[in-house]
Design a protein around this motif. Structure first.
Motif, PDB file in Angstrom:
ATOM      1  N   UNK A   1       0.855  -1.183   0.000  1.00  5.17           N
ATOM      2  CA  UNK A   1       0.000   0.000   0.000  1.00  5.17           C
ATOM      3  C   UNK A   1       0.894   1.237   0.000  1.00  5.17           C
ATOM      4  N   UNK A   2       0.279   2.397  -0.260  1.00  5.50           N
ATOM      5  CA  UNK A   2       1.048   3.636  -0.393  1.00  5.50           C
ATOM      6  C   UNK A   2       1.044   4.441   0.893  1.00  5.50           C
ATOM      7  N   UNK A   3       2.236   4.687   1.441  1.00  6.80           N
ATOM      8  CA  UNK A   3       2.348   5.465   2.671  1.00  6.80           C
ATOM      9  C   UNK A   3       2.051   6.941   2.432  1.00  6.80           C
ATOM     10  N   UNK A   4       2.059   7.374   1.177  1.00  5.92           N
ATOM     11  CA  UNK A   4       1.838   8.793   0.879  1.00  5.92           C
ATOM     12  C   UNK A   4       0.466   9.269   1.340  1.00  5.92           C
ATOM     13  N   UNK A   5      -0.474   8.340   1.489  1.00 10.28           N
ATOM     14  CA  UNK A   5      -1.821   8.697   1.945  1.00 10.28           C
ATOM     15  C   UNK A   5      -1.958   8.651   3.463  1.00 10.28           C
ATOM     16  N   UNK A   6      -0.917   8.204   4.149  1.00 10.36           N
ATOM     17  CA  UNK A   6      -0.934   8.166   5.599  1.00 10.36           C
ATOM     18  C   UNK A   6      -1.140   6.766   6.140  1.00 10.36           C
ATOM     19  N   UNK A   7      -0.746   6.571   7.383  1.00  9.89           N
ATOM     20  CA  UNK A   7      -0.818   5.259   8.012  1.00  9.89           C
ATOM     21  C   UNK A   7      -2.254   4.783   8.213  1.00  9.89           C
ATOM     22  N   UNK A   8      -3.113   5.656   8.739  1.00 11.04           N
ATOM     23  CA  UNK A   8      -4.489   5.235   8.982  1.00 11.04           C
ATOM     24  C   UNK A   8      -5.176   4.867   7.676  1.00 11.04           C
ATOM     25  N   UNK A   9      -4.915   5.645   6.614  1.00 12.82           N
ATOM     26  CA  UNK A   9      -5.513   5.346   5.304  1.00 12.82           C
ATOM     27  C   UNK A   9      -5.044   3.987   4.791  1.00 12.82           C
ATOM     28  N   UNK A  10      -3.758   3.656   5.003  1.00 15.94           N
ATOM     29  CA  UNK A  10      -3.265   2.346   4.583  1.00 15.94           C
ATOM     30  C   UNK A  10      -3.976   1.236   5.358  1.00 15.94           C
ATOM     31  N   UNK A  11      -4.132   1.425   6.660  1.00 18.71           N
ATOM     32  CA  UNK A  11      -4.802   0.412   7.472  1.00 18.71           C
ATOM     33  C   UNK A  11      -6.233   0.181   7.018  1.00 18.71           C
ATOM     34  N   UNK A  12      -6.947   1.262   6.738  1.00 18.07           N
ATOM     35  CA  UNK A  12      -8.337   1.134   6.286  1.00 18.07           C
ATOM     36  C   UNK A  12      -8.408   0.482   4.918  1.00 18.07           C
ATOM     37  N   UNK A  13      -7.450   0.809   4.044  1.00 17.04           N
ATOM     38  CA  UNK A  13      -7.420   0.184   2.719  1.00 17.04           C
ATOM     39  C   UNK A  13      -7.185  -1.321   2.841  1.00 17.04           C
ATOM     40  N   UNK A  14      -6.301  -1.715   3.758  1.00 13.79           N
ATOM     41  CA  UNK A  14      -6.046  -3.141   3.970  1.00 13.79           C
ATOM     42  C   UNK A  14      -7.310  -3.855   4.424  1.00 13.79           C
ATOM     43  N   UNK A  15      -8.035  -3.262   5.341  1.00 18.44           N
ATOM     44  CA  UNK A  15      -9.276  -3.873   5.840  1.00 18.44           C
ATOM     45  C   UNK A  15     -10.277  -4.042   4.701  1.00 18.44           C
ATOM     46  N   UNK A  16     -10.384  -3.041   3.836  1.00 16.16           N
ATOM     47  CA  UNK A  16     -11.324  -3.123   2.703  1.00 16.16           C
ATOM     48  C   UNK A  16     -10.966  -4.271   1.757  1.00 16.16           C
ATOM     49  N   UNK A  17      -9.684  -4.600   1.661  1.00 22.09           N
ATOM     50  CA  UNK A  17      -9.243  -5.682   0.772  1.00 22.09           C
ATOM     51  C   UNK A  17      -9.338  -7.054   1.429  1.00 22.09           C
ATOM     52  N   UNK A  18      -9.693  -7.079   2.713  1.00 20.65           N
ATOM     53  CA  UNK A  18      -9.745  -8.349   3.424  1.00 20.65           C
ATOM     54  C   UNK A  18      -8.411  -8.759   4.001  1.00 20.65           C
TER      55      UNK A  18
END
Length: 279
Positions: free
Chosen positions: A7-24
């Motif tokens: 995932x891309x850290x440029x969007x921030x840590x919390x955004x990466x965590x939420x993106x991971x959850x959305x992908x399962x």
């Protein structure tokens, strides 16, 4: 099982965590800075705090940060060597915002100096930047052996480890595409390959898996990743890797050529192999 993707850290840590959850996913990897450059985004402590709360709530496995490709610890050119040392030193400080994670890097390319000199230079930098108080484990990645890459064999990684004083801070990231392209037959000899890894390095140092199929035959030294089941390793052999008891509990990171929907499918597939339901 812990499975995720880059995932891309440029969007921030919390955004990466939420993106991971959305992908399962229940872990993920991220580049600490521009993977083809050297600039790093300033860290927002409030963003990190929100992420760490999400990390605990979702029970993520250990994250696998990745150094930029431009970092070459065994570079011969003084300016590249100084840049690379500065990057890893800064990255290890930044990693302490998220304690207890992994920092993975490609050992480097000796570019004509020879692998022995490359190994010496890599260990020299690690001896300068590793600190007793750090909580981050630094992972040497297994490499495919293209060009003058260092780390094309388990023995080369072992030699780096043996030269580092704080070797307890070191582990290995086992890349399935790279070891296959490097000549280790994980399709027909998976148990033997893992046994050889254990004999040479020790399975206790195998901390993470980059989970990729390969576009090339075993021993090609090419390093071209493929989607799971669409390469020369194949789905059945990938399933055996994912479910092998000696690899249980490690984070598996997908680096396959995919979009979000492709990653979602692969994450669900690997979790199905492990007998888990995707959230």
């Amino acid at each position: 099982m812990y499975i995720g993707n880059h995932l891309s850290v440029s969007k921030g840590y919390e955004a990466m965590g939420k993106a991971a959850v959305r992908l399962g996913a229940n872990t993920f990897a991220f580049f600490t800075r521009n993977p083809r450059g050297g600039r790093a985004k300033e860290i927002d402590p409030k963003d990190v705090e929100a992420f760490l709360a999400l990390f605990e709530r979702e029970q993520f496995g250990t994250l696998v940060a990745h150094a930029p490709y431009t970092m070459n610890l065994c570079a011969a050119k003084p300016e590249v060597s100084a840049f690379s040392k500065g990057v890893i030193a800064d990255d290890l400080l930044r990693m302490e915002y998220t304690p207890g994670q992994y920092y993975n890097f490609h050992p480097g390319s000796h570019v004509g100096q020879g692998e022995k000199e490359g190994i010496r230079r890599i260990a020299e930098v690690l001896n300068e930047v590793l600190r007793p108080e750090q909580t981050t484990t630094v992972l040497l990645e297994t490499m495919a052996g293209k060009g003058s890459e260092v780390g094309r064999s388990f023995e080369e990684l072992r030699e780096i480890i043996d030269r580092v004083t704080l070797s307890e801070k070191l582990g290995v990231c086992f890349d399935t595409c790279h070891v296959w392209d490097g000549g280790y037959d994980i399709v027909n000899r998976l148990d033997e390959v893992l046994g050889e890894f254990d004999r040479v390095i020790g399975l206790s140092r195998l901390r993470a898996v980059h989970f990729n199929d390969s576009m090339n035959p075993c021993g090609s030294h090419k390093d071209r990743h493929a989607r799971i089941g669409e390469g020369c390793i194949g789905a059945e052999a990938m399933r055996r890797v994912a479910t092998h008891p000696l690899l249980a509990g490690r984070p598996f990171i997908l680096e396959t050529p995919n979009d979000d929907e492709g990653y979602r499918r692969e994450i669900a597939l690997v979790r199905e192999w492990a007998g888990e339901e995707t959230p």
